[in-house]
Each structure stands twice: as C-alpha cells, then as structure tokens.
Motif scaffolding. Structure first.
Motif, PDB file in Angstrom:
ATOM      1  N   ALA A  34      36.745  48.043  42.875  1.00 53.33           N
ATOM      2  CA  ALA A  34      37.308  46.690  42.732  1.00 53.33           C
ATOM      3  C   ALA A  34      37.913  46.495  41.340  1.00 53.33           C
ATOM      4  N   ASN A  35      37.236  46.984  40.306  1.00 52.83           N
ATOM      5  CA  ASN A  35      37.771  46.889  38.935  1.00 52.83           C
ATOM      6  C   ASN A  35      39.145  47.540  38.846  1.00 52.83           C
ATOM      7  N   LYS A  36      39.281  48.702  39.505  1.00 57.18           N
ATOM      8  CA  LYS A  36      40.566  49.435  39.476  1.00 57.18           C
ATOM      9  C   LYS A  36      41.642  48.667  40.241  1.00 57.18           C
ATOM     10  N   ILE A  37      41.283  48.164  41.429  1.00 58.28           N
ATOM     11  CA  ILE A  37      42.256  47.443  42.267  1.00 58.28           C
ATOM     12  C   ILE A  37      42.763  46.193  41.538  1.00 58.28           C
ATOM     13  N   LEU A  38      41.843  45.453  40.904  1.00 59.54           N
ATOM     14  CA  LEU A  38      42.202  44.191  40.245  1.00 59.54           C
ATOM     15  C   LEU A  38      42.875  44.395  38.892  1.00 59.54           C
ATOM     16  N   GLY A  39      42.630  45.549  38.271  1.00 60.82           N
ATOM     17  CA  GLY A  39      43.233  45.823  36.964  1.00 60.82           C
ATOM     18  C   GLY A  39      42.489  45.188  35.801  1.00 60.82           C
ATOM     19  N   PHE A  40      41.298  44.678  36.064  1.00 61.63           N
ATOM     20  CA  PHE A  40      40.434  44.188  34.984  1.00 61.63           C
ATOM     21  C   PHE A  40      38.977  44.321  35.457  1.00 61.63           C
ATOM     22  N   ASN A  41      38.045  44.337  34.504  1.00 63.53           N
ATOM     23  CA  ASN A  41      36.635  44.549  34.862  1.00 63.53           C
ATOM     24  C   ASN A  41      35.981  43.249  35.308  1.00 63.53           C
ATOM     25  N   ILE A  42      36.150  42.961  36.584  1.00 63.00           N
ATOM     26  CA  ILE A  42      35.548  41.732  37.123  1.00 63.00           C
ATOM     27  C   ILE A  42      34.023  41.823  37.062  1.00 63.00           C
ATOM     28  N   THR A  43      33.488  43.044  37.087  1.00 65.49           N
ATOM     29  CA  THR A  43      32.031  43.211  37.025  1.00 65.49           C
ATOM     30  C   THR A  43      31.469  42.640  35.721  1.00 65.49           C
ATOM     31  N   ASP A  44      32.190  42.813  34.610  1.00 70.82           N
ATOM     32  CA  ASP A  44      31.725  42.263  33.321  1.00 70.82           C
ATOM     33  C   ASP A  44      31.551  40.753  33.410  1.00 70.82           C
ATOM     34  N   THR A  60      36.921  33.611  40.355  1.00 71.38           N
ATOM     35  CA  THR A  60      35.972  33.061  41.336  1.00 71.38           C
ATOM     36  C   THR A  60      36.140  33.654  42.724  1.00 71.38           C
ATOM     37  N   GLN A  61      37.376  33.627  43.216  1.00 70.55           N
ATOM     38  CA  GLN A  61      37.596  34.050  44.606  1.00 70.55           C
ATOM     39  C   GLN A  61      37.277  35.531  44.831  1.00 70.55           C
ATOM     40  N   PRO A  62      37.812  36.455  43.994  1.00 62.50           N
ATOM     41  CA  PRO A  62      37.424  37.855  44.188  1.00 62.50           C
ATOM     42  C   PRO A  62      35.928  38.085  43.966  1.00 62.50           C
ATOM     43  N   ALA A  63      35.310  37.359  43.030  1.00 63.70           N
ATOM     44  CA  ALA A  63      33.883  37.545  42.728  1.00 63.70           C
ATOM     45  C   ALA A  63      33.021  37.210  43.943  1.00 63.70           C
ATOM     46  N   ILE A  64      33.284  36.071  44.569  1.00 57.10           N
ATOM     47  CA  ILE A  64      32.499  35.661  45.753  1.00 57.10           C
ATOM     48  C   ILE A  64      32.764  36.620  46.910  1.00 57.10           C
ATOM     49  N   PHE A  65      34.020  36.994  47.100  1.00 55.72           N
ATOM     50  CA  PHE A  65      34.390  37.969  48.137  1.00 55.72           C
ATOM     51  C   PHE A  65      33.616  39.274  47.932  1.00 55.72           C
ATOM     52  N   LEU A  66      33.621  39.781  46.699  1.00 59.15           N
ATOM     53  CA  LEU A  66      32.948  41.058  46.409  1.00 59.15           C
ATOM     54  C   LEU A  66      31.443  40.973  46.661  1.00 59.15           C
ATOM     55  N   HIS A  67      30.834  39.896  46.194  1.00 57.87           N
ATOM     56  CA  HIS A  67      29.391  39.739  46.395  1.00 57.87           C
ATOM     57  C   HIS A  67      29.062  39.758  47.892  1.00 57.87           C
ATOM     58  N   SER A  68      29.821  39.008  48.678  1.00 58.77           N
ATOM     59  CA  SER A  68      29.572  38.903  50.128  1.00 58.77           C
ATOM     60  C   SER A  68      29.800  40.229  50.850  1.00 58.77           C
ATOM     61  N   VAL A  69      30.966  40.822  50.612  1.00 52.40           N
ATOM     62  CA  VAL A  69      31.354  42.019  51.358  1.00 52.40           C
ATOM     63  C   VAL A  69      30.480  43.219  50.977  1.00 52.40           C
ATOM     64  N   ILE A  70      30.212  43.372  49.688  1.00 55.06           N
ATOM     65  CA  ILE A  70      29.386  44.507  49.255  1.00 55.06           C
ATOM     66  C   ILE A  70      27.945  44.341  49.747  1.00 55.06           C
TER      67      ILE A  70
END
Length: 295
Positions: A34-44, A60-70
């Motif tokens: 996800a960090n690579k796809i987005l081009g920034f470290n959303i995990t941080d 917010t939107q990618p963060a909630i999506f990632l938490h749910s899907v993963i």
C-alpha cells in the motif's frame, strides 16, 4: 446467514492496524504494498500519526480501507460472507473483501476518490449536518423546501439522518428542522457536502477511473448504498458505485433488506463499532460482532 459490514469515514483512530502489521506477515506485506501504491508511507500516519493527521481526507479514506480489507484477509477461512455491505467508503472495502475488486485496484480507486472529493470540496464551501429525532419524510420535505442545495445524504438508522449541501442551505435547513421538533440538528466537522449534488465534479472524475478498472463478479451479494438491495451483476455494481458520490447512503434500508434476506449475524470488519450500533438501532434483535484477528 453471515453479513459482513465495513465502516466509512469517521471510524479512524491513532494506531489503527499496528497490531495486524506486527503480528501477521501477510498483513505486513499488504501494508508495505500500500505504501508503494500510494507513494507515501501511510503506515507511519496510521500507526503513529495524530488524530489531526488522520483526519485529512487523502489519508482517512485509504487508512480505513486498508484496516478493513487487511483485517478481512487475515481472517482466512473464518471469513465466509453470505452477504456484504459497506457504509460510503466502506463499499469499496466490501467489494475487495467479496472478490469483486483486487486489493491493488481497490486501493487505487479509494485514493482517487479521496483526492477527487477533496478537490470538489475546495470548489465551493459546503457541509453536512446530523439530524436526530425526526421522521425521514419530514427531513426530506424540509430539505426540498429550503432554498439552495441541501439533500438527505445518509440514512443511518431510524431517527438519525445526515443532510448535505451548501453551507447556507444546510444552516437554514437546521433552523427549520429544529423548529419542526428535531432533537438535534448539528453541523458536522467535515470537509464538504458528501453524497450530494456538490460532489458532481468528483463523480465525473471517479466515473472514468471506475470504467477503466476490471471488476469481477463478487462471491456473494453486495448490498450497495445507492439501491440498498443485493447486487451481483458487474455492470450494475459499477453503475451504482459511480452514482454513490452524489446519491444518498441508504444504510437503514440496506440493513433492513439484509435481515429480510436472512442475515442473522452482522460482523463489522475494520476500525470502531459505529455500524454495529446502527444495526442495533435498526433492529434490536439482530446479532452483531467485531471481526478480530487471532494469531
């Protein structure tokens, strides 16, 4: 029958997803992807950022999506949905979890959606307000009678409806709704008028991205926000997803239809318990649970 439900914007919290990252190699791999796809470290930002950092729409939107899907992916064989639904942004999580979209394509669309919505918010000041304690029909009628753009946007549960539109029109509608007996009519701290005609520029932008993305038939019905009914047809899924940005989220009706179609357990996959609370308000007898990752 097992219904899996996926939350939308507003469910984020500092540290979200860290337990998954630390305890599941599969989750760690997906977060790094996800960090690579987005081009920034959303995990941080998800793991260490402040509540303020997490509030930014593009985060917010990618963060909630990632938490749910993963989280759904780490459940393995335990994840056996008979039906799925997601609230607003959560619809994208539901589509990935049900196999209609790949993880990569889902994340790209969510990121594009967030950016398109942000741009639309900057074109003209707009907002949303929560209305408590009135019948839906009363709220709809007052919105229709109020000058300017203001519409019913989120049918969350009986007696809880969110309206959306131009700042002045929303403020005027709130005054009229309070006068009509609303327990509360409260302007929300949001970036703009989501699920209203004010999102038309974002809808156009996202429509192109959705049309150019490959969708598969989901492995169970998805109850989409726009129609509140079970959908499995790929063309219909795409059409509804494009309409979603400017159309209301019919969450009350979706849950009612899922129950009518045999749902007995609603499991919320992702941060928070907001949707479980709404399901209980829609039907007190419905059983609810949170999806939990077990090592």
């Amino acid at each position: 029958m097992n219904a899996y439900i996926f939350p939308g914007q507003g469910a984020q919290f500092t540290g979200m997803g860290l337990d998954l990252y630390e305890n599941s190699p599969e989750a760690q791999e997906l977060f790094e992807q996800a960090n690579k796809i987005l081009g920034f470290n959303i995990t941080d930002i998800m793991f260490e950022g402040s509540a303020e950092d997490l509030k930014e729409t593009k985060v917010t939107q990618p963060a909630i999506f990632l938490h749910s899907v993963i989280l759904a992916k780490t459940l393995g064989d335990a994840f056996k949905p008979d039906m799925v639904a997601g609230h607003s942004l959560g619809e994208f999580s539901a589509l990935v979890a049900s196999g209609a979209l790949t993880f990569e394509d889902g994340l790209k669309l969510v990121s594009q959606r967030a950016q398109a919505m942000q741009k639309a918010c900057e074109i003209q000041p707009s907002t949303m307000a929560a209305v408590l304690g009135l019948e839906d029909a009363v709220v709809e009628k007052i919105c229709e009678e109020t000058p300017g753009v203001v519409v019913a946007a989120n049918y969350n549960c009986p007696g809880q409806l969110v309206i959306s539109g131009e700042v002045e029109a929303v403020n005027k509608a709130c005054e009229a709704l309070t006068a009509a007996g609303a327990r509360r009519a409260l302007v929300l701290p949001v970036g703009g008028a989501f699920h209203s005609p004010m999102m038309e520029p974002a809808r156009k932008e996202l429509a192109e991205a959705i049309e150019n993305t490959t969708f598969n038939a989901p492995n169970c019905p998805i109850y989409q926000n726009v129609t509140a009914s079970a959908v499995t047809d790929v063309a219909e899924i795409k059409t509804n997803l494009i309409s979603q940005l400017t159309a209301p989220v019919r969450w009350t009706q979706s849950v009612q239809n899922m129950i009518a179609d045999g749902a007995t357990l609603f499991t919320e996959v992702g941060p928070g318990k907001v949707l479980q609370g709404l399901v209980k308000k829609i039907d007190r007898s419905a059983e609810t649970a949170s999806a939990t990752f077990e090592q």
